[in-house]
Design a protein around this motif. Structure first.
Motif, mmCIF file in Angstrom:
data_model
loop_
_atom_site.group_PDB
_atom_site.id
_atom_site.type_symbol
_atom_site.label_atom_id
_atom_site.label_comp_id
_atom_site.label_asym_id
_atom_site.label_seq_id
_atom_site.Cartn_x
_atom_site.Cartn_y
_atom_site.Cartn_z
ATOM 1 N N ILE A 30 -1.748 2.074 10.015
ATOM 2 C CA ILE A 30 -0.365 1.892 10.445
ATOM 3 C C ILE A 30 0.350 0.898 9.531
ATOM 4 N N ALA A 31 1.576 1.258 9.158
ATOM 5 C CA ALA A 31 2.431 0.356 8.385
ATOM 6 C C ALA A 31 3.600 -0.093 9.250
ATOM 7 N N MET A 32 4.005 -1.351 9.072
ATOM 8 C CA MET A 32 5.223 -1.840 9.700
ATOM 9 C C MET A 32 6.282 -1.970 8.624
ATOM 10 N N ALA A 33 7.419 -1.339 8.839
ATOM 11 C CA ALA A 33 8.493 -1.364 7.839
ATOM 12 C C ALA A 33 9.757 -1.956 8.445
ATOM 13 N N VAL A 34 10.505 -2.687 7.632
ATOM 14 C CA VAL A 34 11.758 -3.317 8.047
ATOM 15 C C VAL A 34 12.801 -3.069 6.960
ATOM 16 N N ALA A 35 14.040 -3.424 7.260
ATOM 17 C CA ALA A 35 15.100 -3.316 6.249
ATOM 18 C C ALA A 35 14.769 -4.222 5.067
ATOM 19 N N ARG A 36 15.256 -3.859 3.904
ATOM 20 C CA ARG A 36 14.907 -4.600 2.678
ATOM 21 C C ARG A 36 15.320 -6.063 2.728
ATOM 22 N N ASP A 37 16.443 -6.355 3.405
ATOM 23 C CA ASP A 37 16.924 -7.737 3.449
ATOM 24 C C ASP A 37 16.506 -8.471 4.717
ATOM 25 N N ALA A 38 15.617 -7.865 5.521
ATOM 26 C CA ALA A 38 15.194 -8.499 6.771
ATOM 27 C C ALA A 38 14.260 -9.664 6.491
ATOM 28 N N THR A 39 14.276 -10.656 7.393
ATOM 29 C CA THR A 39 13.424 -11.837 7.241
ATOM 30 C C THR A 39 12.084 -11.676 7.960
ATOM 31 N N ILE A 40 11.877 -10.546 8.623
ATOM 32 C CA ILE A 40 10.641 -10.295 9.368
ATOM 33 C C ILE A 40 9.476 -10.156 8.390
ATOM 34 N N LYS A 41 8.408 -10.916 8.645
ATOM 35 C CA LYS A 41 7.245 -10.889 7.759
ATOM 36 C C LYS A 41 5.997 -10.295 8.411
ATOM 37 N N GLY A 42 5.937 -10.316 9.740
ATOM 38 C CA GLY A 42 4.745 -9.813 10.421
ATOM 39 C C GLY A 42 5.017 -9.546 11.888
ATOM 40 N N LEU A 43 3.961 -9.214 12.610
ATOM 41 C CA LEU A 43 4.078 -8.849 14.017
ATOM 42 C C LEU A 43 4.649 -9.988 14.862
ATOM 43 N N LYS A 44 4.340 -11.238 14.520
ATOM 44 C CA LYS A 44 4.801 -12.378 15.317
ATOM 45 C C LYS A 44 6.316 -12.533 15.279
ATOM 46 N N ASP A 90 2.677 5.887 9.812
ATOM 47 C CA ASP A 90 1.434 5.998 9.065
ATOM 48 C C ASP A 90 1.645 5.449 7.647
ATOM 49 N N PHE A 91 0.678 4.678 7.158
ATOM 50 C CA PHE A 91 0.829 3.924 5.915
ATOM 51 C C PHE A 91 1.207 4.804 4.713
ATOM 52 N N VAL A 145 13.915 5.923 0.925
ATOM 53 C CA VAL A 145 14.164 5.250 2.198
ATOM 54 C C VAL A 145 14.350 3.754 1.944
ATOM 55 N N ALA A 146 15.446 3.201 2.435
ATOM 56 C CA ALA A 146 15.793 1.797 2.143
ATOM 57 C C ALA A 146 15.060 0.838 3.077
ATOM 58 N N LEU A 147 13.740 0.862 3.038
ATOM 59 C CA LEU A 147 12.909 -0.024 3.854
ATOM 60 C C LEU A 147 11.833 -0.650 2.964
ATOM 61 N N ARG A 148 11.141 -1.620 3.506
ATOM 62 C CA ARG A 148 9.983 -2.198 2.814
ATOM 63 C C ARG A 148 8.862 -2.410 3.823
ATOM 64 N N VAL A 149 7.633 -2.277 3.354
ATOM 65 C CA VAL A 149 6.458 -2.458 4.205
ATOM 66 C C VAL A 149 6.072 -3.930 4.220
ATOM 67 N N THR A 150 5.790 -4.468 5.403
ATOM 68 C CA THR A 150 5.475 -5.905 5.527
ATOM 69 C C THR A 150 3.987 -6.204 5.383
ATOM 70 N N ASN A 151 3.133 -5.260 5.735
ATOM 71 C CA ASN A 151 1.681 -5.525 5.697
ATOM 72 C C ASN A 151 1.051 -4.873 4.464
ATOM 73 N N LYS A 152 0.250 -5.643 3.729
ATOM 74 C CA LYS A 152 -0.384 -5.141 2.516
ATOM 75 C C LYS A 152 -1.528 -4.184 2.823
ATOM 76 N N THR A 153 -2.214 -4.418 3.932
ATOM 77 C CA THR A 153 -3.301 -3.520 4.350
ATOM 78 C C THR A 153 -2.918 -2.884 5.685
ATOM 79 N N PRO A 154 -3.332 -1.660 5.936
ATOM 80 C CA PRO A 154 -2.930 -0.962 7.156
ATOM 81 C C PRO A 154 -3.489 -1.614 8.420
ATOM 82 N N TYR A 155 -2.706 -1.566 9.486
ATOM 83 C CA TYR A 155 -3.199 -1.925 10.813
ATOM 84 C C TYR A 155 -3.962 -0.726 11.375
ATOM 85 N N ALA A 156 -4.942 -0.987 12.209
ATOM 86 C CA ALA A 156 -5.624 0.046 13.005
ATOM 87 C C ALA A 156 -6.013 1.258 12.166
#
Length: 485
Positions: free
Chosen positions: A119-133, A187-188, A199-210
């Protein structure tokens, strides 16, 4: 004597047609398997610019089929509908980036794993979100029925976010890029491919979840034939290197966004509105033709059923009136999407017979639109002054002749505009049948968007096509109303 000869010939011809067709169907059923898929899930399955289905899953199963000597008929119905179709026996298997889970293994026969994902987590390119927390208090978009949706729902209480569900990946991405949701799970490899194609998003996690494995689900009844062939073919493709070539074609080495995806984006050509319209005009035209076919056949069947039920509603018989009222109440009250899925995925499980998607669509339109037609037929006849029937009966006309000669001609003049309006409504309602995988205009739009991720431009084209046709039908309706007056 002539009549006897006619019926004998007709029965003999019918028998010949039926017996001639049976062996063909039996041979085809033994060699061809219908596989449900979701062609909005690039790079595993999508339609190319020539409207041909391609991707890792498509190429892989086609190669397995060629190796093991069977044929594949692809059924693009979307992931959720594909799983429901498999449960109902409408398809023989599902290959759509389906994660192997204990629940699915209990219900279906699952093949050996053919791809490891996560699983990949993706956010907008300018978002400050870095992880699940960082998701606390945020909204997260997911795709219905997927492993990424399960992951999100399993963790939303822990990390304090809410989820919103969509039926296809493009709407998931769009909800984040427009700011309605602050993140999405996907899916990653699919997310990486989407970003590589625009797609104007970026993935936050370098390795897949689950981490999870993809498999092909087939009916339990096909465990000893189709499943054995799939596993044997997959083993051969891994051994001869063809499997690695197929994966590399779409994902490169799998660690970075695919160079193949970047090349594909470049090859799309002019991505302006007119450029996309030129590139996809044949595909949009095919979708429009399917929409018009559904509309014409559906409205004809609905008109016949509606008139018959509407007439039942005015017959001086309580049983007939009760049947008409019940028909209108049930099929006008049911949401059309529920009725469509019930007919396509529910009924086959009861009768143990497949229902083609087009037939299921026509039945849905007939029942739903027929109920509305019956209502205004009943109302149109009821709006004719009651003294007309009394006058006709007093002249010695029986009820049926009085209805046919006196009441119906007057009622039809009142109903004609409603018939035209119902035609317009039916045209729009065909878009709901995209849930059955019918390649009408709406489903065609989804398939094009899955390839180029130009949702706004493609939906604008689809909307304009609908508006042009509806405008022409509205003019026709106004013209007829003037003539009737």
């Amino acid at each position: 004597m002539k009549r006897k000869w006619f019926w004998t010939t007709m029965l003999a011809g019918l028998f010949a047609i039926m017996t001639w067709g049976m062996p063909r169907e039996q041979v085809q059923a033994a060699e061809t398997y219908t596989i449900g898929t979701d062609v909005t899930f690039a790079p595993f399955e999508f339609a190319d610019k020539h409207n041909q289905y391609v991707g890792i899953d498509i190429d892989l199963l086609n190669a397995i089929a060629a190796t093991e000597g069977f044929k594949v008929e692809w059924k693009p119905v979307g992931f959720n509908a594909a799983v429901q179709s498999l449960e109902a026996g409408q398809v023989d298997g599902v290959m759509a980036g389906m994660s192997i889970t204990p629940e699915r293994q209990a219900k279906f026969a699952m093949s050996d794993p053919y791809y490891q994902s996560g699983i990949a987590m993706a956010v907008a390119r300018d978002a400050t979100i870095k992880g699940l927390k960082d998701l606390r208090g945020k909204r997260v978009a997911v795709k219905t029925g997927t492993a990424s949706a399960d992951f999100a729902n399993a963790n939303k209480a822990k990390y304090g976010f809410t989820t919103v569900t969509f039926d296809d990946s493009n709407n998931v991405y769009q909800d984040v890029t427009t700011g309605n949701s602050q993140a999405c799970f996907e899916d990653f490899p699919v997310m990486q491919y989407g970003i590589a194609t625009g797609v104007a998003l970026r993935v936050t996690n370098k390795t897949p979840y689950a981490a999870n494995n993809y498999g092909i689900a087939v009916l339990q009844s096909h465990r000893q034939d189709l499943l054995v062939k799939i596993n044997a073919g997959l083993k051969k493709l891994r051994a001869n290197g063809q499997y690695d070539k197929i994966v590399a074609k779409y994902l490169g080495d799998g660690s970075q966004a695919s160079q193949a995806a970047k090349t594909k984006k470049t090859q799309e050509g002019d991505r302006s509105f007119w450029g996309l319209l030129q590139a996809n005009r044949a595909t949009l035209w095919a979708g429009l033709v399917q929409t018009l076919e559904l509309t014409v056949v559906g409205i004809l069947c609905a008109t016949v059923v509606g008139i018959l039920v509407g007439l039942l509603g005015v017959v001086p018989n309580k049983v007939a009136q009760g049947v008409a009222t019940t028909f209108i109440y049930i099929f006008r009250g049911l949401p059309m999407i529920v009725l469509a899925l019930f007919i396509y995925t529910g009924v086959p499980g009861l009768i143990h017979t497949k229902i083609p998607a087009f037939v299921a669509g026509i039945i849905t339109l007939t029942l739903n639109e027929g109920a509305y037609t019956a209502a205004f037929v009943k109302g149109g006849i009821g709006s004719v002054d009651g003294g007309q029937m009394e006058a006709a009966r007093s002249l010695g006309l029986p009820w049926t002749k009085a209805m046919r000669r006196v009441i119906l001609p007057q009622g039809l003049r009142i109903m004609i505009p409603s018939f035209i309006n119902q035609f317009i409504i039916t045209l729009k309602d065909t878009s709901i049948l995209s849930v059955l995988g019918l390649l009408e205009l709406t489903q065609t739009g989804k398939i094009i968007i899955a390839r180029n991720m130009e949702g706004f431009k493609i939906w604008t084209m689809v909307a304009l096509i609908y508006l042009v046709i509806i405008t022409l039908l509205t003019w026709l309706s106004n013209y007829i109303q003037k003539k009737v007056r």
